[in-house]
Every structure is written in structure tokens, then in C-alpha cells.
Design an enzyme around this catalytic site. Structure first.
Site, PDB file in Angstrom:
ATOM      1  N   LYS A 204      -7.699   6.849  10.013  1.00 24.94           N
ATOM      2  CA  LYS A 204      -9.221   7.118  10.118  1.00 24.94           C
ATOM      3  C   LYS A 204      -9.564   7.062  11.311  1.00 24.94           C
ATOM      4  O   LYS A 204     -10.652   7.410  11.925  1.00 24.94           O
ATOM      5  CB  LYS A 204      -9.794   5.469   9.683  1.00 24.94           C
ATOM      6  CG  LYS A 204      -9.801   5.363   8.263  1.00 24.94           C
ATOM      7  CD  LYS A 204     -10.489   3.983   7.809  1.00 24.94           C
ATOM      8  CE  LYS A 204     -10.436   3.861   6.366  1.00 24.94           C
ATOM      9  NZ  LYS A 204     -10.846   2.483   5.821  1.00 24.94           N
TER      10      LYS A 204
ATOM     11  N   ASP B 142      -6.189   2.032   9.993  1.00 20.82           N
ATOM     12  CA  ASP B 142      -7.542   1.561   9.992  1.00 20.82           C
ATOM     13  C   ASP B 142      -7.821   0.996  11.391  1.00 20.82           C
ATOM     14  O   ASP B 142      -7.948   1.826  12.469  1.00 20.82           O
ATOM     15  CB  ASP B 142      -8.090   0.640   8.930  1.00 20.82           C
ATOM     16  CG  ASP B 142      -9.440   0.387   9.014  1.00 20.82           C
ATOM     17  OD1 ASP B 142     -10.134   1.121   9.722  1.00 20.82           O
ATOM     18  OD2 ASP B 142      -9.994  -0.820   8.146  1.00 20.82           O
TER      19      ASP B 142
ATOM     20  N   PHE C  86     -14.193   3.206   2.591  1.00 23.55           N
ATOM     21  CA  PHE C  86     -13.148   2.274   1.888  1.00 23.55           C
ATOM     22  C   PHE C  86     -12.560   3.331   0.704  1.00 23.55           C
ATOM     23  O   PHE C  86     -13.213   3.532   0.006  1.00 23.55           O
ATOM     24  CB  PHE C  86     -13.737   0.963   1.468  1.00 23.55           C
ATOM     25  CG  PHE C  86     -12.500  -0.039   1.441  1.00 23.55           C
ATOM     26  CD1 PHE C  86     -11.814  -0.499   2.517  1.00 23.55           C
ATOM     27  CD2 PHE C  86     -12.118  -0.252   0.356  1.00 23.55           C
ATOM     28  CE1 PHE C  86     -11.002  -1.338   2.149  1.00 23.55           C
ATOM     29  CE2 PHE C  86     -10.956  -1.008  -0.085  1.00 23.55           C
ATOM     30  CZ  PHE C  86     -10.475  -1.549   1.008  1.00 23.55           C
TER      31      PHE C  86
ATOM     32  N   ARG D 135      -4.636   0.521  -7.202  1.00 23.62           N
ATOM     33  CA  ARG D 135      -3.651   1.074  -6.573  1.00 23.62           C
ATOM     34  C   ARG D 135      -2.913   2.357  -7.584  1.00 23.62           C
ATOM     35  O   ARG D 135      -2.091   3.058  -6.929  1.00 23.62           O
ATOM     36  CB  ARG D 135      -2.524  -0.237  -6.423  1.00 23.62           C
ATOM     37  CG  ARG D 135      -2.879  -1.174  -5.360  1.00 23.62           C
ATOM     38  CD  ARG D 135      -1.502  -1.863  -5.106  1.00 23.62           C
ATOM     39  NE  ARG D 135      -2.022  -3.246  -4.391  1.00 23.62           N
ATOM     40  CZ  ARG D 135      -1.965  -3.120  -3.050  1.00 23.62           C
ATOM     41  NH1 ARG D 135      -2.037  -2.248  -2.143  1.00 23.62           N
ATOM     42  NH2 ARG D 135      -2.238  -4.374  -2.323  1.00 23.62           N
TER      43      ARG D 135
ATOM     44  N   ASP E  54      -5.697  -0.348  -2.338  1.00 19.59           N
ATOM     45  CA  ASP E  54      -6.080  -1.304  -3.370  1.00 19.59           C
ATOM     46  C   ASP E  54      -7.654  -1.818  -2.740  1.00 19.59           C
ATOM     47  O   ASP E  54      -7.807  -1.518  -1.595  1.00 19.59           O
ATOM     48  CB  ASP E  54      -5.447  -2.524  -3.682  1.00 19.59           C
ATOM     49  CG  ASP E  54      -5.263  -3.328  -2.307  1.00 19.59           C
ATOM     50  OD1 ASP E  54      -5.125  -2.922  -1.346  1.00 19.59           O
ATOM     51  OD2 ASP E  54      -5.813  -4.622  -2.443  1.00 19.59           O
TER      52      ASP E  54
ATOM     53  N   GLU F  54       3.190   3.826   6.393  1.00 14.63           N
ATOM     54  CA  GLU F  54       1.900   3.023   6.155  1.00 14.63           C
ATOM     55  C   GLU F  54       1.051   3.894   5.070  1.00 14.63           C
ATOM     56  O   GLU F  54       1.114   5.024   5.204  1.00 14.63           O
ATOM     57  CB  GLU F  54       1.533   2.615   7.503  1.00 14.63           C
ATOM     58  CG  GLU F  54       0.044   2.319   7.657  1.00 14.63           C
ATOM     59  CD  GLU F  54       0.040   0.785   7.231  1.00 14.63           C
ATOM     60  OE1 GLU F  54       0.379   0.400   6.130  1.00 14.63           O
ATOM     61  OE2 GLU F  54      -0.690   0.162   7.997  1.00 14.63           O
ATOM     62  N   ASP F  55       0.371   3.167   4.378  1.00 18.87           N
ATOM     63  CA  ASP F  55      -0.621   4.004   3.697  1.00 18.87           C
ATOM     64  C   ASP F  55      -1.945   4.376   4.340  1.00 18.87           C
ATOM     65  O   ASP F  55      -2.114   5.792   4.300  1.00 18.87           O
ATOM     66  CB  ASP F  55      -1.256   3.010   2.491  1.00 18.87           C
ATOM     67  CG  ASP F  55      -1.801   1.711   2.937  1.00 18.87           C
ATOM     68  OD1 ASP F  55      -1.770   1.291   4.187  1.00 18.87           O
ATOM     69  OD2 ASP F  55      -2.312   1.248   1.997  1.00 18.87           O
TER      70      ASP F  55
ATOM     71  N   GLY G 206       0.722  -1.203   0.259  1.00 21.78           N
ATOM     72  CA  GLY G 206      -0.042   0.154   0.000  1.00 21.78           C
ATOM     73  C   GLY G 206       0.726   1.367  -0.209  1.00 21.78           C
ATOM     74  O   GLY G 206       0.317   2.315  -0.753  1.00 21.78           O
TER      75      GLY G 206
HETATM   76  P1  IMP Z   1      -5.199  -2.067  10.018  1.00 22.39           P
HETATM   77  O1  IMP Z   1      -4.370  -2.924  10.447  1.00 22.39           O
HETATM   78  O2  IMP Z   1      -6.584  -2.471  10.172  1.00 22.39           O
HETATM   79  O3  IMP Z   1      -4.931  -0.714  10.528  1.00 22.39           O
HETATM   80  O4  IMP Z   1      -5.352  -1.961   8.418  1.00 22.39           O
HETATM   81  C1  IMP Z   1      -4.318  -1.345   7.602  1.00 22.39           C
HETATM   82  C2  IMP Z   1      -4.127  -1.929   6.311  1.00 22.39           C
HETATM   83  O5  IMP Z   1      -5.478  -2.366   5.791  1.00 22.39           O
HETATM   84  C3  IMP Z   1      -3.868  -0.998   5.406  1.00 22.39           C
HETATM   85  O6  IMP Z   1      -2.182  -1.018   5.327  1.00 22.39           O
HETATM   86  C4  IMP Z   1      -4.448  -1.144   4.269  1.00 22.39           C
HETATM   87  O7  IMP Z   1      -3.799  -2.132   3.319  1.00 22.39           O
HETATM   88  C5  IMP Z   1      -5.747  -1.839   4.477  1.00 22.39           C
HETATM   89  N1  IMP Z   1      -6.875  -0.910   4.514  1.00 22.39           N
HETATM   90  C6  IMP Z   1      -7.402  -0.385   5.610  1.00 22.39           C
HETATM   91  N2  IMP Z   1      -8.384   0.630   5.498  1.00 22.39           N
HETATM   92  C7  IMP Z   1      -8.203   0.506   3.938  1.00 22.39           C
HETATM   93  C8  IMP Z   1      -8.953   1.178   2.977  1.00 22.39           C
HETATM   94  O8  IMP Z   1      -9.992   2.020   3.415  1.00 22.39           O
HETATM   95  N3  IMP Z   1      -8.833   1.098   1.830  1.00 22.39           N
HETATM   96  C9  IMP Z   1      -7.868   0.154   1.291  1.00 22.39           C
HETATM   97  N4  IMP Z   1      -7.208  -0.347   2.227  1.00 22.39           N
HETATM   98  C10 IMP Z   1      -7.316  -0.231   3.381  1.00 22.39           C
HETATM   99 MG    MG Z   2      -4.689  -3.594   1.167  1.00 25.44          MG
END
Ligand code: IMP
Ligand code: MG
Length: 184
Positions: A141, A113, A162, A175, A169, A109-110, A54
Site C-alpha cells: 500500500k 499496510d 481494504f 480468503r 480476509d 507476506e500478503d 494471509g
Molecule cells: P501491517 O502490519 O499494518 O503492515 O499489516 C499487515 C497485515 O494486516 C497483513 O498481513 C494483513 O493480514 C492485514 N491487512 C492489512 N491491510 C489489509 C487489507 O487491505 N485487507 C486485508 N488484510 C489487511
Molecule cells: Mg488478516
């Protein structure tokens, strides 16, 4: 949103609900982040560690705006399948062989979440005794219940939607879009 012909060609005809951050807005913020990061690291070795896949576009734009010596490496952590809901399962697919001890580590990090991916990574990376460990996230977020380490550098507060594009992606698609859009 009224998509242009060029945009529709890029998405295979798909129209997104909304472009949340356009190219120009992203570029401006990335330049600012580059300045903030440059100022935050006056000395020492800096290793910018991108979380794949990401962060690949964000990281490549960001490092070109950091005006000090640095090194780049990548990590792969898989937490999402083709779903749009976090599984909470984080698998570290690749571990960098680069030495982390004694260096400033900036994890890129992208999007943050649930924070589960980062929490696991921060724990793993701390074991390697970096001089400092900080996070730079393009999007945040602000829904994570617990973060081992809050991001020091954040591009944008993200809506609880999302998002795709600029590295993000949905089932490996979108992407390559130069902007960030909400899927629904
Ligand atoms: P987390 O572990 O829930 O914080 O998720 C992190 C990863 O989930 C990110 O690095 C993304 O790859 C993916 N992700 C979380 N939210 C989104 C979104 O809104 N769009 C796309 N990918 C997301
Ligand atoms: Mg992803």
C-alpha cells in the site's frame, strides 16, 4: 461491478465494490515473480517463509513458479482482529523450528499496510543469522512510515482500500476468493 451468479454463490450474496485484481492478472504477475525470484537466487539454500494466514494462497501459487530447490515453512503473526484498521500490536504465535542460519530467507507476506508486522518480524528473524533476508509481498500500500527492510519483490502496488480475497480476509471471511476485491 456486476457480479456473476457463481461469484455471488461464493460470497453468500455479497457484492464487492470492485474487483481490483482478477484471477488472470494475479496468475500472470505470480509467474513473473517466480521468474524474478529464481534469477535472484543462483545458489545457496532458500527457505520460503510464509506469514500465515494471509499468504497461504499466494505462497502456494508462488513456490510452484520458482524453478530451483527450496524449502517452505510458516510463521503466524497476528496484528488484526476483526477490524479494518491496524492495531499495531503484533503477536508472534508460532516460531519456526527450522534452521535459518546460513540460509537465504524469503519472507512472503500478503500485504504491507502500516509495516508494523514486518518490522517486528524482520528484527526477530535477523537475530537468527540468515545468510540473506528479503521480503516478497503480493500487495504493497506504500503508506508505511518506516520499514526495517523494504520488500525486494512486490506483486502489485495496492490502492489504499481494504482488500479481500486470494488469502486476504475480513474477520476471517473471503480468503478463498480467487480474485482480490475492495470491501467497500
Ligand atoms: P501491517 O502490519 O499494518 O503492515 O499489516 C499487515 C497485515 O494486516 C497483513 O498481513 C494483513 O493480514 C492485514 N491487512 C492489512 N491491510 C489489509 C487489507 O487491505 N485487507 C486485508 N488484510 C489487511
Ligand atoms: Mg488478516
Amino acid at each position: 461491478m456486476l457480479a456473476s451468479t457463481a461469484q455471488l454463490r461464493q460470497t453468500g450474496g455479497r457484492e464487492f465494490a470492485r474487483i481490483v485484481f482478477d484471477e488472470e492478472t494475479i496468475a500472470r504477475r505470480v509467474r513473473e515473480l517466480g521468474r524474478e525470484i529464481t534469477a535472484a537466487y543462483p545458489d545457496g539454500d532458500l527457505l520460503v517463509l510464509g506469514l500465515l494466514k494471509g499468504s497461504f494462497i499466494f505462497l502456494s501459487d508462488l513456490v510452484r513458479r520458482i524453478e530451483r530447490p527450496l524449502q517452505v515453512d510458516f510463521l503466524v503473526a497476528a496484528s488484526y482482529g476483526s477490524d479494518t484498521v491496524s492495531s499495531g500490536h503484533v503477536k508472534l504465535v508460532y516460531d519456526p523450528e527450522t534452521e535459518l542460519a546460513g540460509k537465504h530467507i524469503l519472507l512472503v507476506e500478503d500485504i504491507i499496510d502500516t509495516g508494523k508486522t514486518l518490522n517486528r518480524l524482520v528484527t526477530l528473524l535477523r537475530e537468527r543469522r540468515p545468510k540473506t533476508l528479503e521480503i516478497c509481498a503480493l500487495l504493497h500500500k506504500h503508506i508505511a512510515e518506516h520499514l526495517e527492510l523494504e520488500a525486494k519483490f512486490v506483486g502489485f502496488d495496492a490502492p489504499r482500500l481494504f482488500l479481500v480475497g486470494y488469502g486476504l480476509d475480513h474477520a476471517e471471511n473471503f480468503r478463498h476468493l480467487p480474485y482480490i476485491a475492495s470491501l467497500t
